[in-house]
Design a protein around this motif. Structure first.
Motif, mmCIF file in Angstrom:
data_model
loop_
_atom_site.group_PDB
_atom_site.id
_atom_site.type_symbol
_atom_site.label_atom_id
_atom_site.label_comp_id
_atom_site.label_asym_id
_atom_site.label_seq_id
_atom_site.Cartn_x
_atom_site.Cartn_y
_atom_site.Cartn_z
ATOM 1 N N GLY A 111 0.627 -1.240 0.068
ATOM 2 C CA GLY A 111 -0.093 0.118 0.048
ATOM 3 C C GLY A 111 0.877 1.392 -0.004
ATOM 4 N N GLN A 112 1.953 1.180 0.051
ATOM 5 C CA GLN A 112 2.846 2.512 -0.148
ATOM 6 C C GLN A 112 3.733 2.495 -1.303
ATOM 7 N N CYS A 113 3.642 3.787 -1.889
ATOM 8 C CA CYS A 113 4.676 3.862 -3.245
ATOM 9 C C CYS A 113 5.929 4.291 -2.419
ATOM 10 N N PRO A 114 6.971 3.842 -3.075
ATOM 11 C CA PRO A 114 8.319 4.283 -2.931
ATOM 12 C C PRO A 114 8.433 5.774 -2.887
ATOM 13 N N GLU A 115 9.445 6.256 -2.261
ATOM 14 C CA GLU A 115 9.683 7.703 -2.094
ATOM 15 C C GLU A 115 11.159 8.235 -2.296
ATOM 16 N N GLY A 116 11.253 9.543 -2.811
ATOM 17 C CA GLY A 116 12.860 9.939 -2.789
ATOM 18 C C GLY A 116 13.623 9.144 -3.852
ATOM 19 N N ARG A 117 14.721 8.782 -3.398
ATOM 20 C CA ARG A 117 15.630 8.211 -4.441
ATOM 21 C C ARG A 117 15.011 6.638 -4.736
ATOM 22 N N GLN A 118 14.561 6.003 -3.728
ATOM 23 C CA GLN A 118 13.787 4.629 -4.484
ATOM 24 C C GLN A 118 12.893 4.937 -5.351
ATOM 25 N N LEU A 119 11.846 6.023 -5.487
ATOM 26 C CA LEU A 119 10.836 6.148 -6.226
ATOM 27 C C LEU A 119 11.839 6.479 -7.852
ATOM 28 N N ARG A 120 12.690 7.495 -7.798
ATOM 29 C CA ARG A 120 13.459 8.022 -8.900
ATOM 30 C C ARG A 120 14.082 6.525 -9.504
ATOM 31 N N ASP A 121 14.775 5.677 -8.605
ATOM 32 C CA ASP A 121 15.424 4.517 -9.461
ATOM 33 C C ASP A 121 14.485 3.574 -10.019
ATOM 34 N N LEU A 122 13.308 3.350 -9.242
ATOM 35 C CA LEU A 122 12.078 2.385 -9.658
ATOM 36 C C LEU A 122 11.777 2.909 -10.895
#
Length: 679
Positions: A111-122
């Motif tokens: 239920g949680q979207c990655p944030e910050g660097r994790q979202l960018r890399d994904l």
């Protein structure tokens, strides 16, 4: 999609799919990073200060010894001093491949979207791969910069062609350029995440546009604009809807409708599986293998044959391949397509529905090589989900067996004739002998699943490879054909194992690796140890990497184990990601060691330095040890005991008595922590 589809069929379940873990580039660390710097320094000194070359050379060799990299580079330890040129050309490309490897950065939280660097890399990991309507972000950048190589398929160790692009002025090899392209892609994505409302296309607002809307060499191409627009308008909104995993869970529990959606690996050119939190569907089994899967499977077969022929000086004759239902659903049948291509058989599709309606045998003149006698070891779920593919492959085997071709061009037909005569001499009727000699699809008995090794490994209830081989054979010796389902045929299975030259396991995406699941060692490791037990000879054990659909690769299993070890297992970046998840993160570390150990038990493909490296990274590192001890002392105890077991069984030989004593002390200490937690 496999396990989910299984649940749907057993209990009419509604499935809530979830996002893949955050993906990222492995990058370099420790001695690997130091070695890359030394190589760059060496080439720089060649031009600017040759007097430093001797000192740099000594440091290069010392670092390679310290990191045990001579294994990876294919250079014997006693020849390092004389192999500098090979070291420089090979190590550079190898380090680039490790650096660009895709690994997980922690786990997905439902239920949680990655944030910050994790979202960018994904986002970069997903956008990097092309689709039918998109070029792919890194390819678009390379095109915009006027580069004449493909960043997804190029040999990273090759010298970079002359380029006028200012960003690549200091690049020497293609791998250096790919690193800069990846960094620029991350910069573009990061800017979109921070400012999603800023226009991406030139217009009246151009004077207000940020730097990311223009390439370093001038205005961006339409290809990059298309990619960035798609990321902003399609991909990011889909990822931000990850919270609907929880929303739809509550809807489902309240007997409300849950929307449906496709399934698959988003980082393998399937962004349409997003957003998650939907009741997924898989594939039309009548359309498997798809035409796309056939194209990938055919390429993979060609690469495999070329690799084996170059190494052995002759074409392969026999091969064993494990096929799973989940990967077949994800890919549309890559593995089966490869098996058919090796046989020299091509599916025939209906023109409108694109369903497989027949097959055609490719003549030797078109095939351009001998056929390969392929034996399949299918999983229990593949057996349940794809009976039509068992029929298709069995029919293809029978058709190839009936061909009148030279023995050296059709080993399958030759073996069928020879073995049929043998079985008749041993008392079988002609019909029984012909049937047994044509068995090429084996699996566990009906209603059973797995390969029989997991329980032995976990309970330590085995003494030698023969025990593991016996368990694998007992679980796998059931023949499946278009006429019979799960017929016990140990004699036929042993016959197939007795002359098997290659054991192959494929992987279709990089959202996981071969040390993430017990299935890999059970199926590939089990088949390998069974071949050794029956034939007395070790087969060639290959790993097929089909994650880049445009360029399937084949490596020796030992090479793949080493790559996973260096890119993920002892990578501080992955360890830090696991440590964000408490108990479960510590479990991931422990499971990784268990699967590495089991692969070694079945294939002898793990070097001593890997056990030592895991001990140093997971157990003797004070910060990591304290994390595991406080979060999951069971994992700390189990890892210490598993390393001790590796030593006791002679699998980890080069280990000091002092290190073993330290492991015993930590295991005992962890046992005390467990007692205090449970009391």
């Amino acid at each position: 999609p496999g396990e989910g589809s299984q649940a749907k069929r057993r209990s009419q379940a509604v499935i809530l799919d979830h996002l893949t873990p955050p993906m990222t580039r492995a990058e370099l660390y420790g001695g690997l990073q130091q070695l890359e710097g030394l190589i760059d320094e060496y080439y720089e000194a060649e031009t600017l200060d040759p007097s430093r070359l001797g000192m740099i050379r000594d440091r290069l060799i010392e670092t390679i010894k310290q990191e045990n990299l001579y294994h990876d580079l294919g250079i014997s330890l006693d020849r390092l001093e004389d192999s500098l040129n090979t070291i420089l050309t090979t190590a550079d490309g190898y380090l680039c491949e490790i650096k660009e490897a895709q690994i997980r950065d922690g786990l997905h939280i439902f239920g949680q979207c990655p944030e910050g660097r994790q979202l960018r890399d994904l986002v970069v990991a997903i956008a990097r791969n092309p689709t039918a309507n998109r070029l792919g972000l890194t390819r678009a950048i390379a095109q915009d910069w006027g580069l004449d190589f493909d960043p997804l398929t190029a040999n990273l160790g090759e010298l970079l062609p002359l380029s006028s692009h200012p960003c690549l002025a200091n690049c020497r090899i293609i791998g250096d350029a790919v690193e800069i392209i990846e960094a620029y892609a991350a910069e573009l994505v990061d800017a979109i995440i921070r400012s999603p409302s800023i226009p991406l296309v030139k217009g009246e607002e151009e004077k207000n546009s940020p730097p990311f809307t223009r390439g370093a060499g001038g205005d961006q191409s339409l290809a990059i604009q298309t990619e960035l627009t798609w990321i902003r308008d399609r991909l990011l909104p889909s990822l931000h809807k990850t919270k609907q995993e929880i929303t739809n869970l509550l809807r489902g529990l309240n007997s409300e409708y849950v929307p449906s959606g496709a399934s698959g690996a988003p980082t393998r050119g399937r962004p349409e599986v997003l957003p998650t939190g939907r009741n997924f569907y898989s594939v039309d089994i009548r359309a498997v293998p798809t035409e796309t899967a056939w194209d990938i499977g055919r390429k993979a077969a060609d690469v495999l044959i070329e690799t084996y022929t170059q190494e052995h000086g002759e074409y392969p004759q026999t091969l064993g391949l494990s096929i799973w239902g989940t990967s077949t659903m994800r890919t549309g049948g890559d593995d089966l397509a490869e098996a058919l291509a090796l046989l020299g058989v091509q599916p025939v599709w209906d023109g409108v529905s694109r369903r497989v309606v027949d097959f055609e045998i490719l003549p030797l003149s078109i095939l351009g090589r001998p056929r390969v006698d392929v034996t399949l070891r299918i999983s229990g779920f593949f057996r349940d989900a794809f009976p039509n593919l068992i029929d298709l492959f069995d029919s293809a085997v029978n058709a190839v067996a009936n061909l009148d071709e030279p023995a050296d061009q059709n080993p399958l037909a030759t073996k069928v004739q020879t073995e049929s005569a043998k079985w008749q001499r041993e008392g079988l009727t002609l019909e029984q002998a012909q049937e047994r000699s044509r068995y090429r699809v084996f699996g566990s008995k009906p209603s059973a699943y797995g390969a029989g090794l997991q329980g032995l490994i976990e309970s330590q209830n085995w003494e030698n490879e023969q025990d593991l081989a016996r368990a694998y054979i007992n679980w796998s010796a059931y023949a499946y054909t278009s006429k019979s389902e799960g017929k016990s045929a140990p004699e036929a299975f042993n016959q197939r194992l007795s002359n098997m030259q290659i054991v192959l396991q494929n992987q279709d995406n990089r959202e996981h690796d071969i040390l993430d699941s017990d299935d890999y060692y059970q199926f590939q490791g089990g088949m390998t140890t069974a071949v050794k037990s029956i034939s007395g000879n070790a087969p060639e054990v290959y790993f097929g990497d089909n994650s880049r659909m445009a360029q399937p690769k084949v490596r020796k299993l030992s090479e793949e184990i080493t790559r996973v070890y260096r890119s993920r297992v002892v990578n501080p970046k992955w360890i830090a990601g696991a440590m964000r998840h408490g108990y479960k993160g510590a479990f991931e570390m422990s499971a990784t060691l268990d699967y590495l150990f089991a692969y070694d038990a079945t294939t002898n493909c793990v070097s001593d330095f890997m056990y030592e490296g895991i001990a140093e990274a997971y157990i003797f590192n004070p910060e990591v040890q304290n994390f595991i001890k406080s979060s999951n002392p069971w994992a700390l105890r189990d890892m210490s005991e598993r390393l001790l077991e590796a030593s006791q069984r002679g699998m980890w030989q080069d280990v000091s008595a002092d290190m073993l004593d330290r492991l015993k002390a930590i295991a005992n200490d962890a046992e005390g922590a467990i007692e205090s937690k449970t009391s």
